[in-house]
Design a protein around this motif. Structure first.
Motif, mmCIF file in Angstrom:
data_model
loop_
_atom_site.group_PDB
_atom_site.id
_atom_site.type_symbol
_atom_site.label_atom_id
_atom_site.label_comp_id
_atom_site.label_asym_id
_atom_site.label_seq_id
_atom_site.Cartn_x
_atom_site.Cartn_y
_atom_site.Cartn_z
ATOM 1 N N VAL A 8 0.849 -1.200 0.000
ATOM 2 C CA VAL A 8 0.000 0.000 0.000
ATOM 3 C C VAL A 8 0.878 1.241 0.000
ATOM 4 C CG1 VAL A 8 -1.663 1.351 1.348
ATOM 5 C CG2 VAL A 8 -1.985 -1.126 1.068
ATOM 6 N N ALA A 9 1.878 1.272 0.877
ATOM 7 C CA ALA A 9 2.775 2.427 0.959
ATOM 8 C C ALA A 9 3.489 2.663 -0.367
ATOM 9 C CB ALA A 9 3.784 2.232 2.094
ATOM 10 N N GLU A 10 3.943 1.610 -0.996
ATOM 11 C CA GLU A 10 4.645 1.754 -2.281
ATOM 12 C C GLU A 10 3.718 2.250 -3.382
ATOM 13 O OE1 GLU A 10 6.679 -1.969 -2.885
ATOM 14 O OE2 GLU A 10 7.940 -1.641 -1.115
ATOM 15 N N ARG A 11 2.456 1.816 -3.362
ATOM 16 C CA ARG A 11 1.479 2.299 -4.337
ATOM 17 C C ARG A 11 1.202 3.782 -4.117
ATOM 18 N NH1 ARG A 11 -3.738 2.761 -4.030
ATOM 19 N NH2 ARG A 11 -4.040 1.339 -2.299
ATOM 20 N N VAL A 12 1.118 4.179 -2.842
ATOM 21 C CA VAL A 12 0.909 5.592 -2.518
ATOM 22 C C VAL A 12 2.099 6.422 -3.006
ATOM 23 C CG1 VAL A 12 0.731 7.253 -0.618
ATOM 24 C CG2 VAL A 12 -0.679 5.184 -0.613
ATOM 25 N N ARG A 13 3.316 5.939 -2.760
ATOM 26 C CA ARG A 13 4.507 6.657 -3.223
ATOM 27 C C ARG A 13 4.433 6.903 -4.727
ATOM 28 N NH1 ARG A 13 10.481 4.185 -2.709
ATOM 29 N NH2 ARG A 13 9.354 2.362 -3.413
ATOM 30 N N ALA A 14 4.146 5.872 -5.491
ATOM 31 C CA ALA A 14 4.094 6.007 -6.951
ATOM 32 C C ALA A 14 2.994 6.975 -7.370
ATOM 33 C CB ALA A 14 3.885 4.637 -7.590
ATOM 34 N N ILE A 33 10.025 4.062 1.539
ATOM 35 C CA ILE A 33 8.716 4.325 2.134
ATOM 36 C C ILE A 33 8.252 3.065 2.844
ATOM 37 C CG2 ILE A 33 7.344 3.673 0.106
ATOM 38 C CD1 ILE A 33 5.598 6.256 0.929
ATOM 39 N N GLY A 34 7.491 3.252 3.885
ATOM 40 C CA GLY A 34 6.877 2.152 4.616
ATOM 41 C C GLY A 34 5.698 2.719 5.371
ATOM 42 N N PRO A 35 4.934 1.884 6.034
ATOM 43 C CA PRO A 35 3.813 2.389 6.808
ATOM 44 C C PRO A 35 4.283 3.404 7.856
ATOM 45 C CG PRO A 35 3.705 0.000 6.593
ATOM 46 C CD PRO A 35 5.050 0.427 6.084
ATOM 47 N N GLY A 36 3.850 4.650 7.696
ATOM 48 C CA GLY A 36 4.199 5.703 8.654
ATOM 49 C C GLY A 36 5.603 6.250 8.522
ATOM 50 N N SER A 37 6.300 5.941 7.440
ATOM 51 C CA SER A 37 7.669 6.428 7.297
ATOM 52 C C SER A 37 7.996 6.708 5.837
ATOM 53 C CB SER A 37 8.668 5.405 7.849
ATOM 54 O OG SER A 37 8.648 4.236 7.053
ATOM 55 N N ALA A 38 8.971 7.584 5.634
ATOM 56 C CA ALA A 38 9.444 7.885 4.281
ATOM 57 C C ALA A 38 10.817 8.522 4.377
ATOM 58 C CB ALA A 38 8.484 8.821 3.561
ATOM 59 N N GLY A 71 5.109 10.074 4.448
ATOM 60 C CA GLY A 71 4.974 9.203 5.618
ATOM 61 C C GLY A 71 3.551 9.119 6.127
ATOM 62 N N CYS A 72 2.879 10.263 6.243
ATOM 63 C CA CYS A 72 1.538 10.228 6.835
ATOM 64 C C CYS A 72 0.458 9.799 5.845
ATOM 65 C CB CYS A 72 1.186 11.543 7.533
ATOM 66 S SG CYS A 72 1.012 12.990 6.507
ATOM 67 N N ASN A 73 0.734 9.837 4.545
ATOM 68 C CA ASN A 73 -0.223 9.352 3.554
ATOM 69 C C ASN A 73 0.008 7.894 3.185
ATOM 70 O OD1 ASN A 73 -2.215 11.425 2.286
ATOM 71 N ND2 ASN A 73 -0.342 12.574 2.755
ATOM 72 N N SER A 74 1.022 7.259 3.754
ATOM 73 C CA SER A 74 1.431 5.911 3.357
ATOM 74 C C SER A 74 0.392 4.830 3.641
ATOM 75 C CB SER A 74 2.755 5.547 4.044
ATOM 76 O OG SER A 74 2.577 5.509 5.450
ATOM 77 N N TYR A 75 -0.640 5.168 4.388
ATOM 78 C CA TYR A 75 -1.711 4.205 4.666
ATOM 79 C C TYR A 75 -2.832 4.300 3.628
ATOM 80 C CZ TYR A 75 0.636 4.001 9.175
ATOM 81 O OH TYR A 75 1.573 3.859 10.174
ATOM 82 N N ASP A 76 -2.658 5.200 2.649
ATOM 83 C CA ASP A 76 -3.649 5.471 1.601
ATOM 84 C C ASP A 76 -4.951 6.018 2.159
ATOM 85 O OD1 ASP A 76 -4.507 5.870 -0.978
ATOM 86 O OD2 ASP A 76 -5.196 3.812 -1.265
ATOM 87 N N GLU A 77 -4.828 6.907 3.135
ATOM 88 C CA GLU A 77 -5.941 7.724 3.594
ATOM 89 C C GLU A 77 -5.492 9.169 3.420
ATOM 90 O OE1 GLU A 77 -8.463 5.834 7.032
ATOM 91 O OE2 GLU A 77 -6.367 5.933 7.638
ATOM 92 N N LEU A 78 -6.298 9.975 2.730
ATOM 93 C CA LEU A 78 -5.938 11.358 2.448
ATOM 94 C C LEU A 78 -5.618 12.092 3.751
ATOM 95 C CD1 LEU A 78 -5.664 13.667 0.415
ATOM 96 C CD2 LEU A 78 -8.077 14.166 0.839
ATOM 97 N N THR A 79 -4.367 12.526 3.884
ATOM 98 C CA THR A 79 -3.896 13.161 5.108
ATOM 99 C C THR A 79 -3.157 14.434 4.746
ATOM 100 O OG1 THR A 79 -3.671 10.974 6.135
ATOM 101 C CG2 THR A 79 -2.529 12.792 7.202
ATOM 102 N N ALA A 103 9.488 9.644 10.554
ATOM 103 C CA ALA A 103 9.053 8.516 11.381
ATOM 104 C C ALA A 103 7.790 8.911 12.139
ATOM 105 C CB ALA A 103 10.151 8.125 12.374
ATOM 106 N N GLU A 104 6.843 8.026 12.137
ATOM 107 C CA GLU A 104 5.586 8.250 12.854
ATOM 108 C C GLU A 104 5.831 8.180 14.358
ATOM 109 O OE1 GLU A 104 1.788 6.436 11.321
ATOM 110 O OE2 GLU A 104 2.176 5.193 13.096
ATOM 111 N N VAL A 105 5.313 9.166 15.070
ATOM 112 C CA VAL A 105 5.392 9.190 16.523
ATOM 113 C C VAL A 105 4.079 8.694 17.117
ATOM 114 C CG1 VAL A 105 5.653 10.684 18.555
ATOM 115 C CG2 VAL A 105 7.052 11.088 16.515
ATOM 116 N N SER A 106 2.958 9.172 16.542
ATOM 117 C CA SER A 106 1.636 8.820 17.047
ATOM 118 C C SER A 106 0.621 8.965 15.922
ATOM 119 C CB SER A 106 1.254 9.751 18.203
ATOM 120 O OG SER A 106 -0.085 9.547 18.593
ATOM 121 N N ARG A 107 -0.326 8.041 15.875
ATOM 122 C CA ARG A 107 -1.426 8.107 14.906
ATOM 123 C C ARG A 107 -2.650 7.536 15.583
ATOM 124 N NH1 ARG A 107 -2.742 4.110 10.780
ATOM 125 N NH2 ARG A 107 -4.104 5.049 9.208
#
Length: 144
Positions: A8-14, A33-38, A71-79, A103-107
């Protein structure tokens, strides 16, 4: 078949990078990129220098903010950003390759907190950034 969080994160990056004219114009690259990170890089070029012959702080902030965005959009939710702060601790110079690591601290719920460090190619810290995000639930970050 369900995509993994990494897929998902890689698709969001592209999808984001294809439309990210600012990052492209500044020569940024999304190197990880990864979940919550870039991680993004940007080389300081002549037109990025201010009147003191160092990288304009706004461009360093733009690099950090862009890493935060991925990083914060890596979950594919508009942020989107609801705010950020940045502290500059050393100058970026002509030819430096700046790397911004988010790096994600809190979500939780609709809000998140992310930290970004910006370093040069020698590992010297240039800036520290803290971003606060707001998620529009139910809206994808990128088109399928």
């Amino acid at each position: 078949m369900t995509a993994t969080p990494q897929q998902v994160a890689e698709r969001v990056r592209a999808g984001m990078f294809a439309e990210d004219r600012a990052a492209q114009a500044l020569g940024m690259e999304v190197t990880a990129i990864g979940p919550g990170s870039a991680t993004l890089t940007m080389t300081v070029r002549e037109h990025m220098l201010n009147g003191h012959a160092i990288c304009h702080g706004g461009l360093i902030a733009t690099l950090a903010d862009t890493a935060f965005a991925y990083g914060c959009n890596s979950y594919d939710e508009l942020t989107v950003a609801s705010g950020f702060s940045i502290d500059f601790v050393a100058p970026g110079r002509l030819g430096d390759v700046l790397t911004a690591r988010c790096a994600e601290v809190s979500r939780a719920g609709r809000t998140g907190v992310y930290d970004v460090t910006v370093e040069n190619q020698r590992g010297e810290r240039i800036a520290v950034f803290r971003g606060r995000s707001y998620t529009a639930k139910g809206r994808p970050a990128v088109k399928a």
